[in-house]
Motif scaffolding. Structure first.
Motif, PDB file in Angstrom:
ATOM      1  N   UNK A   1       0.830  -1.181   0.000  1.00 59.34           N
ATOM      2  CA  UNK A   1       0.000   0.000   0.000  1.00 59.34           C
ATOM      3  C   UNK A   1       0.877   1.248   0.000  1.00 59.34           C
ATOM      4  N   UNK A   2       0.246   2.368  -0.278  1.00 62.31           N
ATOM      5  CA  UNK A   2       0.977   3.631  -0.337  1.00 62.31           C
ATOM      6  C   UNK A   2       1.472   3.997   1.064  1.00 62.31           C
ATOM      7  N   UNK A   3       2.748   4.322   1.133  1.00 61.97           N
ATOM      8  CA  UNK A   3       3.321   4.810   2.384  1.00 61.97           C
ATOM      9  C   UNK A   3       4.156   6.052   2.107  1.00 61.97           C
ATOM     10  N   UNK A   4       3.947   7.054   2.923  1.00 61.60           N
ATOM     11  CA  UNK A   4       4.732   8.281   2.877  1.00 61.60           C
ATOM     12  C   UNK A   4       5.226   8.541   4.297  1.00 61.60           C
ATOM     13  N   UNK A   5       6.529   8.579   4.460  1.00 63.68           N
ATOM     14  CA  UNK A   5       7.101   8.724   5.794  1.00 63.68           C
ATOM     15  C   UNK A   5       8.001   9.952   5.824  1.00 63.68           C
ATOM     16  N   UNK A   6       7.543  10.945   6.577  1.00 61.99           N
ATOM     17  CA  UNK A   6       8.315  12.188   6.699  1.00 61.99           C
ATOM     18  C   UNK A   6       9.347  12.076   7.810  1.00 61.99           C
ATOM     19  N   UNK A   7      10.426  12.802   7.657  1.00 64.37           N
ATOM     20  CA  UNK A   7      11.455  12.872   8.687  1.00 64.37           C
ATOM     21  C   UNK A   7      12.198  14.192   8.546  1.00 64.37           C
ATOM     22  N   UNK A 103      -5.934  10.813  -6.958  1.00 62.20           N
ATOM     23  CA  UNK A 103      -6.196  10.656  -5.529  1.00 62.20           C
ATOM     24  C   UNK A 103      -5.089  11.289  -4.699  1.00 62.20           C
ATOM     25  N   UNK A 104      -5.416  11.635  -3.473  1.00 64.41           N
ATOM     26  CA  UNK A 104      -4.485  12.360  -2.604  1.00 64.41           C
ATOM     27  C   UNK A 104      -4.121  11.484  -1.412  1.00 64.41           C
ATOM     28  N   UNK A 105      -2.820  11.305  -1.205  1.00 68.60           N
ATOM     29  CA  UNK A 105      -2.336  10.469  -0.123  1.00 68.60           C
ATOM     30  C   UNK A 105      -1.400  11.280   0.775  1.00 68.60           C
ATOM     31  N   UNK A 106      -1.462  10.974   2.071  1.00 63.81           N
ATOM     32  CA  UNK A 106      -0.749  11.772   3.054  1.00 63.81           C
ATOM     33  C   UNK A 106       0.150  10.923   3.932  1.00 63.81           C
ATOM     34  N   UNK A 107       1.262  11.538   4.356  1.00 62.35           N
ATOM     35  CA  UNK A 107       2.036  10.967   5.425  1.00 62.35           C
ATOM     36  C   UNK A 107       1.475  11.401   6.757  1.00 62.35           C
ATOM     37  N   UNK A 108       2.149  10.982   7.849  1.00 62.21           N
ATOM     38  CA  UNK A 108       1.660  11.317   9.184  1.00 62.21           C
ATOM     39  C   UNK A 108       2.208  12.629   9.684  1.00 62.21           C
ATOM     40  N   UNK A 109       3.181  13.184   8.982  1.00 66.74           N
ATOM     41  CA  UNK A 109       3.693  14.499   9.326  1.00 66.74           C
ATOM     42  C   UNK A 109       4.924  14.474  10.210  1.00 66.74           C
TER      43      UNK A 109
END
Length: 116
Positions: A1-7, A103-109
């Motif tokens: 699945x789509x994953x976006x991980x900010x750091x 579609x729009x997907x987001x990381x957790x910030x």
């Protein structure tokens, strides 16, 4: 699945710099425009910067021009936000966003705090 991980967020003094990263997986990164947004308590999430799928073009909210720079490395499936001359007003949670097939997907910030 789509994953976006900010750091890369953290505490920085006014005038300082930070570089945020967003590692993406689960989709064809090189085909997706990417954006950085930010949000402070009680306010709507606002776009900071956007970059096309190839990185050939970028767009910034006017107040961020000259201080923020968005970039991407499609070989590493990562988008970056370089932030310079930070101000207390830049304090916010910064989110990575992917436009995947409309579609729009987001990381957790990641939280950025600009303070002495």
């Amino acid at each position: 699945q789509v994953q976006l991980v900010e750091s890369g967020g953290g505490l920085v003094q006014p005038g300082g710099s930070l570089r945020l990263s967003c590692a993406a997986s689960g989709f064809t990164f090189g085909r997706s425009p990417m954006s950085w947004y930010r949000q402070t308590p009680g306010k709507e999430r606002e776009v900071v910067a956007t970059i096309t799928s190839t990185g050939s073009a970028t767009n910034y909210v006017d107040s961020k021009k000259g201080r923020f720079a968005i970039s991407r490395d499609n070989a590493k499936n990562t988008v970056y936000l370089q932030m310079d001359s930070l101000k207390p007003g830049d304090t916010a949670v910064y989110y990575c966003n992917a436009d995947i097939g409309g579609g729009s997907y987001w990381g957790k910030g990641t939280l950025v705090t600009v303070s002495t």
